[in-house]
Design a protein around this motif. Sequence first.
Motif, PDB file in Angstrom:
ATOM      1  N   UNK A 145       0.838  -1.201   0.000  1.00 48.11           N
ATOM      2  CA  UNK A 145       0.000   0.000   0.000  1.00 48.11           C
ATOM      3  C   UNK A 145       0.871   1.250   0.000  1.00 48.11           C
ATOM      4  N   UNK A 146       1.912   1.254   0.803  1.00 48.96           N
ATOM      5  CA  UNK A 146       2.816   2.404   0.840  1.00 48.96           C
ATOM      6  C   UNK A 146       3.492   2.601  -0.518  1.00 48.96           C
ATOM      7  N   UNK A 147       3.916   1.509  -1.135  1.00 47.30           N
ATOM      8  CA  UNK A 147       4.541   1.603  -2.461  1.00 47.30           C
ATOM      9  C   UNK A 147       3.570   2.112  -3.517  1.00 47.30           C
ATOM     10  N   UNK A 148       2.328   1.609  -3.493  1.00 43.19           N
ATOM     11  CA  UNK A 148       1.335   2.058  -4.466  1.00 43.19           C
ATOM     12  C   UNK A 148       0.966   3.519  -4.235  1.00 43.19           C
ATOM     13  N   UNK A 149       0.868   3.936  -2.978  1.00 43.32           N
ATOM     14  CA  UNK A 149       0.581   5.340  -2.681  1.00 43.32           C
ATOM     15  C   UNK A 149       1.738   6.232  -3.128  1.00 43.32           C
ATOM     16  N   UNK A 150       2.947   5.742  -3.003  1.00 39.07           N
ATOM     17  CA  UNK A 150       4.096   6.481  -3.505  1.00 39.07           C
ATOM     18  C   UNK A 150       4.055   6.627  -5.021  1.00 39.07           C
ATOM     19  N   UNK A 151       3.607   5.586  -5.710  1.00 34.79           N
ATOM     20  CA  UNK A 151       3.471   5.660  -7.164  1.00 34.79           C
ATOM     21  C   UNK A 151       2.389   6.665  -7.556  1.00 34.79           C
TER      22      UNK A 151
ATOM     23  N   UNK B  58       0.224  10.483 -17.429  1.00 39.72           N
ATOM     24  CA  UNK B  58       0.350  10.491 -15.973  1.00 39.72           C
ATOM     25  C   UNK B  58      -1.016  10.455 -15.283  1.00 39.72           C
ATOM     26  N   UNK B  59      -2.036  11.058 -15.896  1.00 35.44           N
ATOM     27  CA  UNK B  59      -3.373  10.998 -15.310  1.00 35.44           C
ATOM     28  C   UNK B  59      -3.868   9.550 -15.272  1.00 35.44           C
ATOM     29  N   UNK B  60      -3.692   8.830 -16.376  1.00 37.52           N
ATOM     30  CA  UNK B  60      -4.117   7.440 -16.400  1.00 37.52           C
ATOM     31  C   UNK B  60      -3.279   6.574 -15.461  1.00 37.52           C
ATOM     32  N   UNK B  61      -1.990   6.867 -15.342  1.00 35.89           N
ATOM     33  CA  UNK B  61      -1.138   6.136 -14.404  1.00 35.89           C
ATOM     34  C   UNK B  61      -1.584   6.395 -12.968  1.00 35.89           C
ATOM     35  N   UNK B  62      -1.932   7.641 -12.670  1.00 32.52           N
ATOM     36  CA  UNK B  62      -2.380   7.981 -11.316  1.00 32.52           C
ATOM     37  C   UNK B  62      -3.677   7.264 -10.983  1.00 32.52           C
ATOM     38  N   UNK B  63      -4.611   7.239 -11.906  1.00 32.87           N
ATOM     39  CA  UNK B  63      -5.888   6.550 -11.668  1.00 32.87           C
ATOM     40  C   UNK B  63      -5.650   5.056 -11.472  1.00 32.87           C
ATOM     41  N   UNK B  64      -4.757   4.477 -12.272  1.00 34.31           N
ATOM     42  CA  UNK B  64      -4.443   3.046 -12.145  1.00 34.31           C
ATOM     43  C   UNK B  64      -3.867   2.745 -10.766  1.00 34.31           C
ATOM     44  N   UNK B  65      -2.894   3.548 -10.325  1.00 32.69           N
ATOM     45  CA  UNK B  65      -2.270   3.302  -9.018  1.00 32.69           C
ATOM     46  C   UNK B  65      -3.237   3.574  -7.871  1.00 32.69           C
ATOM     47  N   UNK B  66      -4.143   4.529  -8.051  1.00 37.16           N
ATOM     48  CA  UNK B  66      -5.157   4.764  -7.017  1.00 37.16           C
ATOM     49  C   UNK B  66      -6.067   3.552  -6.887  1.00 37.16           C
ATOM     50  N   UNK B  67      -6.460   2.962  -8.017  1.00 44.37           N
ATOM     51  CA  UNK B  67      -7.316   1.772  -7.976  1.00 44.37           C
ATOM     52  C   UNK B  67      -6.599   0.602  -7.316  1.00 44.37           C
TER      53      UNK B  67
ATOM     54  N   UNK C 186      -6.567   1.197  -3.571  1.00 44.04           N
ATOM     55  CA  UNK C 186      -7.874   0.956  -2.960  1.00 44.04           C
ATOM     56  C   UNK C 186      -8.144  -0.537  -2.827  1.00 44.04           C
ATOM     57  N   UNK C 187      -7.786  -1.308  -3.851  1.00 43.88           N
ATOM     58  CA  UNK C 187      -7.981  -2.763  -3.772  1.00 43.88           C
ATOM     59  C   UNK C 187      -7.125  -3.351  -2.652  1.00 43.88           C
ATOM     60  N   UNK C 188      -5.883  -2.905  -2.543  1.00 43.77           N
ATOM     61  CA  UNK C 188      -5.012  -3.396  -1.468  1.00 43.77           C
ATOM     62  C   UNK C 188      -5.560  -3.014  -0.094  1.00 43.77           C
ATOM     63  N   UNK C 189      -6.087  -1.798   0.024  1.00 40.65           N
ATOM     64  CA  UNK C 189      -6.698  -1.401   1.292  1.00 40.65           C
ATOM     65  C   UNK C 189      -7.911  -2.256   1.633  1.00 40.65           C
ATOM     66  N   UNK C 190      -8.723  -2.574   0.627  1.00 45.90           N
ATOM     67  CA  UNK C 190      -9.897  -3.433   0.868  1.00 45.90           C
ATOM     68  C   UNK C 190      -9.459  -4.827   1.320  1.00 45.90           C
ATOM     69  N   UNK C 191      -8.422  -5.360   0.694  1.00 47.64           N
ATOM     70  CA  UNK C 191      -7.913  -6.676   1.101  1.00 47.64           C
ATOM     71  C   UNK C 191      -7.380  -6.608   2.524  1.00 47.64           C
ATOM     72  N   UNK C 192      -6.689  -5.553   2.857  1.00 50.84           N
ATOM     73  CA  UNK C 192      -6.176  -5.385   4.227  1.00 50.84           C
ATOM     74  C   UNK C 192      -7.308  -5.321   5.228  1.00 50.84           C
ATOM     75  N   UNK C 193      -8.365  -4.605   4.921  1.00 48.48           N
ATOM     76  CA  UNK C 193      -9.513  -4.507   5.835  1.00 48.48           C
ATOM     77  C   UNK C 193     -10.178  -5.868   6.007  1.00 48.48           C
ATOM     78  N   UNK C 194     -10.319  -6.613   4.938  1.00 51.98           N
ATOM     79  CA  UNK C 194     -10.930  -7.946   5.036  1.00 51.98           C
ATOM     80  C   UNK C 194     -10.070  -8.872   5.877  1.00 51.98           C
TER      81      UNK C 194
END
Length: 75
Positions: free
Chosen positions: A9-15, A50-59, A62-70
């Motif tokens: 999650x930290x790596x993806x947020x950094x991206x 970069x906009x599309x890259x940012x949206x991809x990394x945000x998604x 979010x998926x990693x955060x959902x897995x962490x919560x589960x």
Amino acid sequence: MTILLVLLIIGAAGAVAFALIRGLHAFANLRPADVDEAGLPKSLTVQNKMMFARVKWQAITIVLLAVLVVIAGSQ
């Protein structure tokens, strides 16, 4: 497992931050006279990429955060 997810999650947020900063840098350095073969400014192409890259990394984040919560909820 949760430690690995947190690191991912930290790596993806950094991206996300990297793509955002690079897109803003391209926006700040917009030169309408510097065009590519299609007649579009070169920095506009970088901004869109970069906009599309940012949206991809945000998604991904979010998926990693959902897995962490589960996983954390099941423990």
